[in-house]
Design a protein around this motif. Structure first.
Motif, PDB file in Angstrom:
ATOM      1  N   HIS A  90      -4.342 -20.787 -14.076  1.00 20.05           N
ATOM      2  CA  HIS A  90      -4.037 -21.230 -13.071  1.00 20.05           C
ATOM      3  C   HIS A  90      -4.754 -20.729 -11.609  1.00 20.05           C
ATOM      4  CE1 HIS A  90      -0.691 -23.736 -14.614  1.00 20.05           C
ATOM      5  NE2 HIS A  90      -0.563 -22.937 -15.278  1.00 20.05           N
ATOM      6  N   GLY A  91      -5.620 -19.669 -12.101  1.00 20.27           N
ATOM      7  CA  GLY A  91      -6.353 -19.180 -10.852  1.00 20.27           C
ATOM      8  C   GLY A  91      -5.650 -18.219  -9.976  1.00 20.27           C
ATOM      9  N   VAL A  92      -4.469 -17.533 -10.447  1.00 11.94           N
ATOM     10  CA  VAL A  92      -3.734 -16.840  -9.589  1.00 11.94           C
ATOM     11  C   VAL A  92      -4.135 -15.360  -9.687  1.00 11.94           C
ATOM     12  CG1 VAL A  92      -1.319 -16.145  -9.275  1.00 11.94           C
ATOM     13  CG2 VAL A  92      -1.720 -18.395 -10.207  1.00 11.94           C
ATOM     14  N   ASN A  93      -4.285 -14.587  -8.438  1.00 12.96           N
ATOM     15  CA  ASN A  93      -4.213 -13.176  -8.398  1.00 12.96           C
ATOM     16  C   ASN A  93      -3.078 -12.628  -7.870  1.00 12.96           C
ATOM     17  OD1 ASN A  93      -4.921 -10.860  -7.599  1.00 12.96           O
ATOM     18  ND2 ASN A  93      -7.036 -11.034  -6.914  1.00 12.96           N
ATOM     19  N   PRO A  94      -2.303 -12.095  -8.336  1.00 14.67           N
ATOM     20  CA  PRO A  94      -1.232 -11.593  -8.227  1.00 14.67           C
ATOM     21  C   PRO A  94      -1.126 -10.326  -7.224  1.00 14.67           C
ATOM     22  CG  PRO A  94      -1.361 -10.790 -10.130  1.00 14.67           C
ATOM     23  CD  PRO A  94      -2.344 -11.633 -10.003  1.00 14.67           C
ATOM     24  N   PHE A  95      -2.407  -9.777  -6.716  1.00 16.52           N
ATOM     25  CA  PHE A  95      -2.632  -8.728  -5.903  1.00 16.52           C
ATOM     26  C   PHE A  95      -2.903  -9.232  -4.435  1.00 16.52           C
ATOM     27  CE2 PHE A  95      -3.259  -6.995 -10.121  1.00 16.52           C
ATOM     28  CZ  PHE A  95      -2.256  -6.325 -10.174  1.00 16.52           C
ATOM     29  N   THR A  96      -3.321 -10.570  -4.393  1.00 13.23           N
ATOM     30  CA  THR A  96      -3.568 -11.119  -3.029  1.00 13.23           C
ATOM     31  C   THR A  96      -2.754 -10.729  -1.818  1.00 13.23           C
ATOM     32  OG1 THR A  96      -4.759 -13.010  -4.320  1.00 13.23           O
ATOM     33  CG2 THR A  96      -4.396 -13.059  -1.895  1.00 13.23           C
ATOM     34  N   SER A  97      -1.439 -10.839  -2.106  1.00 13.37           N
ATOM     35  CA  SER A  97      -0.642 -10.655  -1.021  1.00 13.37           C
ATOM     36  C   SER A  97      -0.794  -9.044  -0.520  1.00 13.37           C
ATOM     37  CB  SER A  97       1.028 -10.963  -1.459  1.00 13.37           C
ATOM     38  OG  SER A  97       1.184 -10.019  -2.468  1.00 13.37           O
ATOM     39  N   ILE A  98      -1.026  -8.200  -1.442  1.00 11.30           N
ATOM     40  CA  ILE A  98      -1.062  -6.779  -1.168  1.00 11.30           C
ATOM     41  C   ILE A  98      -2.296  -6.723  -0.318  1.00 11.30           C
ATOM     42  CG2 ILE A  98      -1.447  -4.440  -2.049  1.00 11.30           C
ATOM     43  CD1 ILE A  98       0.258  -5.371  -4.584  1.00 11.30           C
ATOM     44  N   LEU A  99      -3.536  -7.422  -0.749  1.00 16.43           N
ATOM     45  CA  LEU A  99      -4.644  -7.475   0.054  1.00 16.43           C
ATOM     46  C   LEU A  99      -4.482  -7.640   1.365  1.00 16.43           C
ATOM     47  CD1 LEU A  99      -7.707  -6.630   0.273  1.00 16.43           C
ATOM     48  CD2 LEU A  99      -8.136  -9.219  -0.680  1.00 16.43           C
ATOM     49  N   LEU A 100      -3.503  -8.820   1.789  1.00 11.09           N
ATOM     50  CA  LEU A 100      -3.399  -9.370   3.143  1.00 11.09           C
ATOM     51  C   LEU A 100      -2.663  -8.195   3.911  1.00 11.09           C
ATOM     52  CD1 LEU A 100      -2.451 -12.955   2.222  1.00 11.09           C
ATOM     53  CD2 LEU A 100      -4.559 -12.094   3.239  1.00 11.09           C
ATOM     54  N   LEU A 101      -1.682  -7.724   3.432  1.00 14.25           N
ATOM     55  CA  LEU A 101      -0.883  -6.642   4.129  1.00 14.25           C
ATOM     56  C   LEU A 101      -1.894  -5.422   4.413  1.00 14.25           C
ATOM     57  CD1 LEU A 101       1.763  -5.484   4.978  1.00 14.25           C
ATOM     58  CD2 LEU A 101       2.146  -4.575   2.787  1.00 14.25           C
ATOM     59  N   ILE A 102      -2.745  -5.139   3.476  1.00 14.36           N
ATOM     60  CA  ILE A 102      -3.687  -3.829   3.629  1.00 14.36           C
ATOM     61  C   ILE A 102      -4.403  -4.196   4.860  1.00 14.36           C
ATOM     62  CG2 ILE A 102      -5.755  -2.719   2.865  1.00 14.36           C
ATOM     63  CD1 ILE A 102      -4.577  -2.866   0.068  1.00 14.36           C
ATOM     64  N   VAL A 103      -5.024  -5.669   5.068  1.00 17.63           N
ATOM     65  CA  VAL A 103      -5.929  -5.965   5.897  1.00 17.63           C
ATOM     66  C   VAL A 103      -4.918  -5.976   7.419  1.00 17.63           C
ATOM     67  CG1 VAL A 103      -6.777  -7.841   7.156  1.00 17.63           C
ATOM     68  CG2 VAL A 103      -7.210  -7.446   4.792  1.00 17.63           C
ATOM     69  N   GLN A 104      -3.825  -6.204   7.395  1.00 21.97           N
ATOM     70  CA  GLN A 104      -2.813  -6.407   8.713  1.00 21.97           C
ATOM     71  C   GLN A 104      -2.530  -4.813   9.196  1.00 21.97           C
ATOM     72  OE1 GLN A 104      -1.929  -9.018  10.342  1.00 21.97           O
ATOM     73  NE2 GLN A 104      -1.055 -10.663   9.223  1.00 21.97           N
ATOM     74  N   ILE A 105      -2.312  -3.756   8.330  1.00 26.60           N
ATOM     75  CA  ILE A 105      -1.878  -2.643   8.750  1.00 26.60           C
ATOM     76  C   ILE A 105      -2.822  -2.073   9.769  1.00 26.60           C
ATOM     77  CG2 ILE A 105      -1.283  -0.288   8.009  1.00 26.60           C
ATOM     78  CD1 ILE A 105       0.072  -1.639   5.813  1.00 26.60           C
ATOM     79  N   PRO A 106      -4.167  -1.811   9.431  1.00 25.31           N
ATOM     80  CA  PRO A 106      -5.002  -1.157  10.227  1.00 25.31           C
ATOM     81  C   PRO A 106      -5.244  -1.765  11.583  1.00 25.31           C
ATOM     82  CG  PRO A 106      -6.328  -1.891   8.428  1.00 25.31           C
ATOM     83  CD  PRO A 106      -5.004  -2.245   7.929  1.00 25.31           C
ATOM     84  N   VAL A 107      -5.072  -3.225  11.584  1.00 26.06           N
ATOM     85  CA  VAL A 107      -5.286  -3.887  12.953  1.00 26.06           C
ATOM     86  C   VAL A 107      -3.991  -3.642  13.976  1.00 26.06           C
ATOM     87  CG1 VAL A 107      -5.189  -6.403  13.800  1.00 26.06           C
ATOM     88  CG2 VAL A 107      -6.777  -5.959  11.789  1.00 26.06           C
ATOM     89  N   MET A 108      -2.655  -3.702  13.306  1.00 23.54           N
ATOM     90  CA  MET A 108      -1.725  -3.137  14.036  1.00 23.54           C
ATOM     91  C   MET A 108      -1.828  -1.795  14.555  1.00 23.54           C
ATOM     92  SD  MET A 108       1.237  -5.431  12.535  1.00 23.54           S
ATOM     93  CE  MET A 108       1.224  -4.835  10.849  1.00 23.54           C
ATOM     94  N   LEU A 109      -2.379  -0.912  13.480  1.00 21.10           N
ATOM     95  CA  LEU A 109      -2.212   0.558  14.092  1.00 21.10           C
ATOM     96  C   LEU A 109      -3.226   0.417  15.138  1.00 21.10           C
ATOM     97  CD1 LEU A 109      -2.269   2.372  10.696  1.00 21.10           C
ATOM     98  CD2 LEU A 109      -0.492   2.338  12.453  1.00 21.10           C
ATOM     99  N   ALA A 110      -4.395  -0.152  15.082  1.00 21.53           N
ATOM    100  CA  ALA A 110      -5.408  -0.041  16.187  1.00 21.53           C
ATOM    101  C   ALA A 110      -5.000  -0.559  17.338  1.00 21.53           C
ATOM    102  CB  ALA A 110      -6.797  -0.578  15.776  1.00 21.53           C
ATOM    103  N   LEU A 111      -4.062  -1.592  17.460  1.00 23.67           N
ATOM    104  CA  LEU A 111      -3.674  -2.133  18.542  1.00 23.67           C
ATOM    105  C   LEU A 111      -2.611  -1.123  19.098  1.00 23.67           C
ATOM    106  CD1 LEU A 111      -3.563  -4.470  20.721  1.00 23.67           C
ATOM    107  CD2 LEU A 111      -1.856  -5.595  19.015  1.00 23.67           C
ATOM    108  N   TYR A 112      -1.958  -0.500  18.338  1.00 20.42           N
ATOM    109  CA  TYR A 112      -0.751   0.349  18.865  1.00 20.42           C
ATOM    110  C   TYR A 112      -1.462   1.387  19.642  1.00 20.42           C
ATOM    111  CZ  TYR A 112       2.745   4.078  18.491  1.00 20.42           C
ATOM    112  OH  TYR A 112       3.675   5.065  18.744  1.00 20.42           O
ATOM    113  N   TRP A 113      -2.414   2.079  18.970  1.00 25.85           N
ATOM    114  CA  TRP A 113      -3.154   3.179  19.646  1.00 25.85           C
ATOM    115  C   TRP A 113      -3.839   2.751  20.925  1.00 25.85           C
ATOM    116  CZ3 TRP A 113      -1.399   7.708  18.956  1.00 25.85           C
ATOM    117  CH2 TRP A 113      -0.848   8.078  17.699  1.00 25.85           C
ATOM    118  N   VAL A 114      -4.286   1.510  20.871  1.00 20.35           N
ATOM    119  CA  VAL A 114      -5.073   1.182  22.126  1.00 20.35           C
ATOM    120  C   VAL A 114      -3.988   1.001  23.462  1.00 20.35           C
ATOM    121  CG1 VAL A 114      -6.103  -0.852  23.381  1.00 20.35           C
ATOM    122  CG2 VAL A 114      -6.868  -0.223  21.344  1.00 20.35           C
TER     123      VAL A 114
END
Length: 239
Positions: A90-114
């Motif tokens: 079915h073309g499913v990658n169960p780890f995609t949601s984890i990747l999206l979370l990994i992408v979000q975290i550093p952006v929010m951390l950077a904005l927090y420190w800014v």
């Protein structure tokens, strides 16, 4: 590690915020954050679009997963192999949601420190040569929300937007009377748990981070609507 974080996330976001603040954002820091968030989501649109589709696919194949678990309940190795084959089919990658979370975290951390340190007078260092030094940045958004301080208004708005996005992401089973699998039940519970976690996490953080999460949640709502439309068209074509 901090050097890599500053190079990839902190300095680019700081410079983009300052540049937009001084140009198209008409010196409104909140508008600059909104524009940065939209730009980031447009750049990452393919990744988040794929993530939303993967979430729908995972819910769609839950009956098949449940059947596999029942058939191979005494043989975990065969169960795992059959599940991987189902994911591949079915073309499913169960780890995609984890990747999206990994992408979000550093952006929010950077904005927090800014917001926490980069906007203070004399701390606007690390600007690129083509970005003008603004002197000081006013953290007030729309004339009354201090983005350097927590804002319950933005937090609740972000939680509501996240709730609607989660509701839209629920796969509508064509058999209304079918018993929900544990994963489907968890997905429905997360429509309430997710927004609650958002309130708890962002309650004490600067409102700038909450504004980012609000805008990205609204963007996710629009993206989920597009994904749902494609799914409905696919199901109609299959029938």
């Amino acid at each position: 590690m901090s050097y890599i974080f500053n190079l990839i996330f902190y300095h680019p976001i700081l410079n983009l915020l300052v540049y937009l603040y001084e140009t198209v954002a008409i010196r409104d820091f909140g508008v600059a954050i909104i524009l940065v968030t939209i730009l980031l989501r447009l750049v990452l649109y393919p990744l988040f679009h794929k993530g939303a589709k993967q979430q729908m696919l995972m819910q769609r194949i839950q009956p098949h997963l449940k059947k596999i678990q029942e058939q191979h309940k005494d043989d975990k190795e065969k169960q795992a192999q059959a599940m991987m084959e189902l994911y591949k089919e079915h073309g499913v990658n169960p780890f995609t949601s984890i990747l999206l979370l990994i992408v979000q975290i550093p952006v929010m951390l950077a904005l927090y420190w800014v917001v926490r340190s980069g906007l203070a007078p004399g701390n606007l260092s690390g600007l690129y040569s083509f970005v003008a030094q603004p002197g000081t940045i006013n953290p007030i958004f729309l004339g009354f929300i201090n983005l350097a301080q927590p804002s319950i208004i933005l937090i609740l708005a972000a939680a509501v937007a996240q709730y609607f996005q989660s509701r839209l992401a629920l796969y509508r089973n064509p058999n209304p009377g079918a018993k929900l699998s544990p994963a489907e039940s968890m997905a429905r519970q997360m429509t309430f748990i997710g927004p609650l976690i958002t309130v708890l996490i962002f309650y004490s953080l600067p409102a700038a981070v909450g504004l980012y999460w609000l805008v990205t949640s609204l963007f996710s709502v629009l993206q989920q609507i597009i994904v749902n439309r494609h799914f409905r068209q696919g199901e109609t074509a299959a029938v």
